[in-house]
Design a protein around this motif. Structure first.
Motif, PDB file in Angstrom:
ATOM      1  N   THR A 267      34.930 -16.722  31.154  1.00  0.00           N
ATOM      2  CA  THR A 267      36.122 -16.390  31.237  1.00  0.00           C
ATOM      3  C   THR A 267      36.768 -17.512  32.124  1.00  0.00           C
ATOM      4  O   THR A 267      38.165 -17.341  32.462  1.00  0.00           O
ATOM      5  CB  THR A 267      35.974 -15.130  32.275  1.00  0.00           C
ATOM      6  N   TYR A 296      44.557 -12.009  26.310  1.00  0.00           N
ATOM      7  CA  TYR A 296      44.182 -11.929  27.934  1.00  0.00           C
ATOM      8  C   TYR A 296      45.246 -11.891  28.777  1.00  0.00           C
ATOM      9  O   TYR A 296      46.156 -12.626  28.782  1.00  0.00           O
ATOM     10  CB  TYR A 296      43.002 -12.953  28.197  1.00  0.00           C
ATOM     11  N   LYS A 305      41.182  -8.026  28.657  1.00  0.00           N
ATOM     12  CA  LYS A 305      41.380  -8.328  27.192  1.00  0.00           C
ATOM     13  C   LYS A 305      42.366  -7.079  26.503  1.00  0.00           C
ATOM     14  O   LYS A 305      41.973  -6.107  26.947  1.00  0.00           O
ATOM     15  CB  LYS A 305      40.378  -8.581  26.420  1.00  0.00           C
ATOM     16  N   CYS A 315      36.608  -7.678  31.418  1.00  0.00           N
ATOM     17  CA  CYS A 315      35.959  -8.943  31.097  1.00  0.00           C
ATOM     18  C   CYS A 315      34.842  -9.045  32.440  1.00  0.00           C
ATOM     19  O   CYS A 315      35.292  -9.398  33.317  1.00  0.00           O
ATOM     20  CB  CYS A 315      36.433 -10.234  30.984  1.00  0.00           C
ATOM     21  N   THR A 317      30.999 -10.800  33.755  1.00  0.00           N
ATOM     22  CA  THR A 317      30.122 -11.920  33.571  1.00  0.00           C
ATOM     23  C   THR A 317      29.222 -11.809  34.850  1.00  0.00           C
ATOM     24  O   THR A 317      29.132 -11.157  35.584  1.00  0.00           O
ATOM     25  CB  THR A 317      30.920 -13.336  33.812  1.00  0.00           C
TER      26      THR A 317
END
Length: 521
Positions: A267, A296, A305, A315, A317
Motif C-alpha cells: 500500500t 484507491y 479501495k 486495505c 497490511t
C-alpha cells in the motif's frame, strides 16, 4: 470544478500524443487534484479519473507575480511623458554618500583539483589595493572532486578570517558548491551536507559575503595553484607557501548499524502517490501505478479501495492482515466462512477403493453438487482403479425446455451483487492467471529442452557465416546468397563467441556469435 476536469479531458483528447510522450504539469489555483481523488467521487468524475490515470500528470499551484518584480521593472525603465510639447523626465537622484568608516571589499578566488596523483587546492586572496595573497594546499587523504572544492572554499574563508576581512566577494568555478551555499541545490550525501554546513558557519562570521560562480578561464590563478598542490613540489611554487593537510576539515562519519522495522508494504506506493504525488523511477511502473491509483482513496489517513458495490474496501497490511487471515481460516469463523463459487473448483480424485467424500466450504449462495464414479479402470500409478468426479452444477446436463435449479432460483438482484463482488476480485484472478501461464511456459520449455542435444562449435571446425543486410549485394535481390564461407574457427573466446579465419588463414576483423554461424560439412 467539473468544468475544469472536463476541460482537462478535452485537452488530453486533442493533445493525446503530447500527453503520452511527456510529463504534463497542470497549473491551477483550484484544488483540482483533491477533487479528482476525493473518496466520494462517482459518476462521470470517476470515469474521468480512470481516463486521466494513464497519463503522467502533476498538479501544481499557479505561481503569482511578486510585487517586487513590478517595482524593479519601473525602476529600471522609468516612465517618460510629454506635457504641452515638452518631454518630462524624472529628476536625477543625488549620489549616495559612502561613509568613510565603511569596510573595504576583498576578493577571494578558490579552486580544488583531484586526479590520480592526489588532491589539492589553490587560494588567491586579493586586497582592495590589488595585493595578492596566494596559497597552495596538498590533501594527504582520499577526496573526490566536490570534497576538493569544499576544502578549497573552507581554507580560503579561514585565511580571510585571519586577515580580519569583513566584506568579501568569493569566486569559484564549481556550480555545485556555489548553489549549495546559496540554497538552490540540495546537498546529497552525509559528507556533502557536513561540508555545506561548515562552510555556512564560517560565512556567518563575516559581515557580508557575496558568492558567485565564474568560468574556469577567469579562475586560472587558483586552478594553477591547485594543480601544483597536487604535485607537492615546493620548488615549482617558489615563494608561494605549500601547506599539507592530513585530515579533512569535517569530522569522520561513523556508520552504526541500526535495525529498522520494515514499513514498506504494497500500500505504500499508493499512499505516497495519492498524498504527495510521488511516482516510481521507472516509467512503466509509474504508468501502472497511476492507472491503479484511480481506484484507491485516502480517508482519515487510511487507504481504501473503491468497490463495484460502492462501499469502500479497507486495505490492511502487516500484522493486521495476518490476524484476519488466521481468524478466517483457523479462528471462530473457520468452519462457517463461505467462499465464492469460483473458488469451489472442479475436482477429480483417484482412489484405490470406494469413492471418498470431498468436503466443501459452504458457499454464500446455494450450490448443487453432482458426484459420479468411473471405473473399474486399468490399474494406474499407485494401484488406483476408480475415479470420482464431482461437479457443482447440472447446467450442462439440462435438456432443452426442461427447468433447472439454476433457472428456477435465479434472482437478478443477487446475481448483480455477486457479479460486482467478482469484479472486486478481478486483480487477484489476473495475478493467478499470470502465475499459471508462467508455470505452463516453464513446464513446456523444460519438456522440449530435454530433447535438445548440444552441439558446440570447436576449434578447427568449418562454419558458414550469415550475410548481414549491409554485406549483401543489392543487385542480387531475393535470390542472393544468405550464407558465405566456409571459415575456420581459430579461437573460442567464451561459449558461443568465436574468432574466424578464411581458408587462406586471414583473421576476420571481429568476433562472431554462434547464432550467426552454422556448421559446414
Amino acid at each position: 470544478m467539473e468544468k475544469l476536469a472536463y476541460a482537462l479531458i478535452l485537452a488530453s483528447c486533442k493533445l493525446r500524443p503530447y500527453f503520452q510522450a511527456h510529463k504534463i504539469e497542470v497549473r491551477t489555483s483550484f484544488p483540482l487534484r483533491q477533487v479528482l481523488h476525493k473518496p466520494k467521487a462517482s459518476g462521470r468524475i470517476m470515469e474521468w479519473v480512470v481516463e486521466l490515470g494513464q497519463f503522467d500528470i502533476e498538479y501544481k499551484p499557479r505561481t503569482t507575480i511578486k510585487g517586487q518584480a513590478l517595482a524593479d521593472f519601473i525602476r529600471e525603465f522609468p516612465p517618460t511623458f510629454e506635457v504641452e510639447g515638452m518631454e518630462c523626465v524624472p529628476e536625477p537622484q543625488p549620489p549616495i554618500a559612502i561613509p568613510e568608516n565603511c569596510s573595504p571589499w576583498w576578493n577571494l578566488y578558490v579552486d580544488g583539483a583531484v586526479n590520480g596523483n592526489g588532491a589539492g587546492a589553490g587560494i588567491v586572496l586579493v586586497s582592495p589595493e590589488g595585493h595578492k595573497l596566494q596559497s597552495s594546499i596538498h590533501f594527504d587523504f582520499k577526496a573526490i572532486n566536490n570534497d576538493g572544492e569544499y576544502e578549497a572554499l573552507i581554507a580560503g574563508l579561514k585565511l580571510a578570517l585571519e586577515m580580519k576581512v569583513e566584506n568579501m566577494n568569493v569566486y569559484s568555478d564549481s556550480m555545485l558548491v556555489v548553489w549549495h551555499i546559496r540554497g538552490g541545490f540540495q546537498a546529497r550525501g552525509p559528507c556533502t551536507d557536513l561540508y555545506m554546513r561548515y562552510a555556512q558557519e564560517l560565512i556567518g562570521k563575516f559581515k557580508e559575503i557575496k558568492l558567485e560562480q565564474i568560468p574556469r578561464s577567469e579562475n586560472a590563478d587558483a586552478d594553477a595553484l591547485a594543480k601544483l598542490g597536487i604535485q607537492r613540489d615546493a620548488h615549482m611554487l617558489g615563494v608561494i607557501p605549500l601547506k599539507i593537510q592530513y585530515q579533512p576539515s569535517i569530522p569522520k562519519i561513523e556508520v552504526v548499524d541500526v535495525e529498522v522495522e520494515e514499513s514498506n508494504f504494497w500500500t505504500t506506493p499508493f499512499q505516497e502517490y495519492i498524498a504527495n504525488g510521488t511516482l516510481p523511477t521507472y516509467k512503466d511502473e509509474a504508468r501502472k501505478l497511476r492507472y491503479k491509483a484511480a481506484q484507491y482513496v485516502i480517508y482519515d489517513g487510511v487507504l481504501y479501495k473503491r468497490g463495484f458495490n460502492r462501499p469502500l474496501l479497507r486495505c490492511v497490511t502487516g500484522i493486521r492482515c495476518e490476524y484476519i487471515i488466521r481468524e478466517v481460516h483457523e479462528g471462530i469463523c473457520g468452519n462457517h466462512s463461505g467462499v465464492p463459487p469460483s473458488l469451489t473448483k472442479f475436482s477429480v480424485k483417484a482412489t484405490t477403493g470406494l469413492p471418498s467424500t470431498k468436503t466443501l466450504m459452504p458457499s454464500p449462495r446455494p450450490v448443487t453438487a453432482a458426484k459420479d464414479l468411473i471405473g473399474k479402470l486399468p490399474k494406474g500409478k499407485g494401484g488406483v482403479k476408480y475415479v470420482v468426479v464431482e461437479v457443482d452444477y447440472f447446467t450442462k446436463w439440462a435438456e432443452v425446455g426442461a427447468g433447472s435449479f439454476r433457472r428456477d432460483n435465479y434472482d437478478p438482484e443477487n446475481n448483480e451483487v455477486n457479479h460486482r463482488l467478482y469484479l472486486d476480485l478481478i486483480e487477484e484472478v489476473r495475478d493467478t492467471a499470470q502465475l499459471r501461464l508462467a508455470a505452463y511456459q516453464q513446464t513446456t520449455r523444460k519438456y522440449f529442452d530435454k530433447k535438445v542435444r548440444a552441439r558446440p562449435l570447436k576449434m578447427g571446425n568449418l562454419v558458414l557465416r550469415k550475410m548481414m543486410p549491409n554485406m549483401r549485394v543489392p543487385a542480387h535481390g531475393a535470390i542472393g546468397a544468405k550464407w558465405e564461407g566456409p571459415y575456420i574457427i581459430k579461437t573460442v573466446l567464451w561459449e558461443g563467441t568465436y574468432h574466424l579465419t578464411d581458408m587462406d588463414g586471414r583473421l576476420m576483423s571481429r568476433a562472431w556469435n554462434a547464432q550467426h554461424l552454422k556448421r559446414y560439412y
